[in-house]
Design a protein around this motif. Sequence first.
Motif, mmCIF file in Angstrom:
data_model
loop_
_atom_site.group_PDB
_atom_site.id
_atom_site.type_symbol
_atom_site.label_atom_id
_atom_site.label_comp_id
_atom_site.label_asym_id
_atom_site.label_seq_id
_atom_site.Cartn_x
_atom_site.Cartn_y
_atom_site.Cartn_z
ATOM 1 N N UNK A 21 -2.384 4.978 -3.045
ATOM 2 C CA UNK A 21 -3.358 5.557 -2.121
ATOM 3 C C UNK A 21 -3.021 7.024 -1.839
ATOM 4 N N UNK A 22 -3.322 7.916 -2.804
ATOM 5 C CA UNK A 22 -3.098 9.340 -2.538
ATOM 6 C C UNK A 22 -4.030 9.830 -1.433
ATOM 7 N N UNK A 23 -3.508 10.711 -0.587
ATOM 8 C CA UNK A 23 -4.318 11.208 0.531
ATOM 9 C C UNK A 23 -3.972 12.658 0.817
ATOM 10 N N UNK A 73 0.868 -1.171 0.000
ATOM 11 C CA UNK A 73 0.000 0.000 0.000
ATOM 12 C C UNK A 73 0.908 1.225 0.000
ATOM 13 N N UNK A 74 0.813 2.017 -1.051
ATOM 14 C CA UNK A 74 1.673 3.171 -1.239
ATOM 15 C C UNK A 74 0.885 4.432 -0.909
ATOM 16 N N UNK A 75 1.130 4.979 0.281
ATOM 17 C CA UNK A 75 0.463 6.196 0.731
ATOM 18 C C UNK A 75 1.332 7.391 0.357
ATOM 19 N N UNK A 96 -12.934 7.996 -2.244
ATOM 20 C CA UNK A 96 -11.731 7.184 -2.064
ATOM 21 C C UNK A 96 -10.608 8.001 -1.441
ATOM 22 N N UNK A 97 -10.479 9.255 -1.874
ATOM 23 C CA UNK A 97 -9.458 10.160 -1.329
ATOM 24 C C UNK A 97 -9.656 10.318 0.186
ATOM 25 N N UNK A 98 -10.899 10.509 0.594
ATOM 26 C CA UNK A 98 -11.201 10.613 2.018
ATOM 27 C C UNK A 98 -10.938 9.309 2.753
ATOM 28 N N UNK A 99 -11.312 8.184 2.121
ATOM 29 C CA UNK A 99 -11.085 6.880 2.738
ATOM 30 C C UNK A 99 -9.601 6.570 2.851
ATOM 31 N N UNK A 100 -8.827 6.993 1.852
ATOM 32 C CA UNK A 100 -7.374 6.768 1.912
ATOM 33 C C UNK A 100 -6.763 7.448 3.131
ATOM 34 N N UNK A 101 -7.278 8.634 3.478
ATOM 35 C CA UNK A 101 -6.791 9.331 4.669
ATOM 36 C C UNK A 101 -7.101 8.519 5.919
ATOM 37 N N UNK A 102 -8.333 8.019 6.009
ATOM 38 C CA UNK A 102 -8.711 7.213 7.175
ATOM 39 C C UNK A 102 -7.877 5.933 7.233
ATOM 40 N N UNK A 103 -7.662 5.304 6.067
ATOM 41 C CA UNK A 103 -6.830 4.100 6.017
ATOM 42 C C UNK A 103 -5.410 4.412 6.474
ATOM 43 N N UNK A 104 -4.905 5.573 6.056
ATOM 44 C CA UNK A 104 -3.552 5.982 6.435
ATOM 45 C C UNK A 104 -3.438 6.119 7.951
ATOM 46 N N UNK A 105 -4.389 6.810 8.567
ATOM 47 C CA UNK A 105 -4.365 6.983 10.018
ATOM 48 C C UNK A 105 -4.429 5.626 10.709
ATOM 49 N N UNK A 106 -5.319 4.755 10.240
ATOM 50 C CA UNK A 106 -5.469 3.420 10.841
ATOM 51 C C UNK A 106 -4.211 2.572 10.695
ATOM 52 N N UNK A 107 -3.488 2.781 9.583
ATOM 53 C CA UNK A 107 -2.285 1.985 9.313
ATOM 54 C C UNK A 107 -1.041 2.528 10.016
#
Length: 197
Positions: free
Chosen positions: A36-38, A5-7, A155-166
């Motif tokens: 995963x752009x955020x 996963x590339x953030x 998806x952009x918003x979800x990528x941010x949430x995924x980033x925080x969770x990861x």
Amino acid sequence: MATIDFYFSTLSPYTYLAGNRLEQLAAAHDAQITYKPFDIQTLFPRTGGTAPKDRHPARQEYRLIEMERQAKKLDLPINLKPAHWPTNAAPSSYAIIAAQNAGGGDLGTLVQSILRACWAEEKDIAEDAVIRECLTAAGFDASLADSGLLAGAETYGQNLEDAVSAGVFGAPFYVTGDGAKFWGQDRLDDLDRHLSE
């Protein structure tokens, strides 16, 4: 198959400095990249970080020194203070998301083209014409700049949430399928070693 996963942020100089090394590494290990752009400006306060403009002058100065040093080492052109930075990263991020969903082009080339436009070519990556040019150069339909905007925003918003969770707190950030984390373009060698284990 290994996964990564590339953030990243399309505003990130260090993501620009990574060049195509992630794609080369993934090809060597037969690994699949999920791009995963955020929104990095929103990530910073949520993870204890500070936006560059709000950092102590000593940190701001050293950031520029390090950017120049890394660019020279990697033989990449860089404008340390681009005319169009920061700008709205959402349009370019939506285009990357749409391109990833559509397929048919080279996603790594698209990401690098957008980053190069900002950090080496003095272009505003929020502008439709710049995004279309980058899409076309990477083998995608330029109309992807207009399509899927709602899905892109979600998806952009979800990528941010995924980033925080990861546990992501900066860019570029790489998270492998087995949960290993690597922050920064200067950790790609470590990611390579991890995928070799």
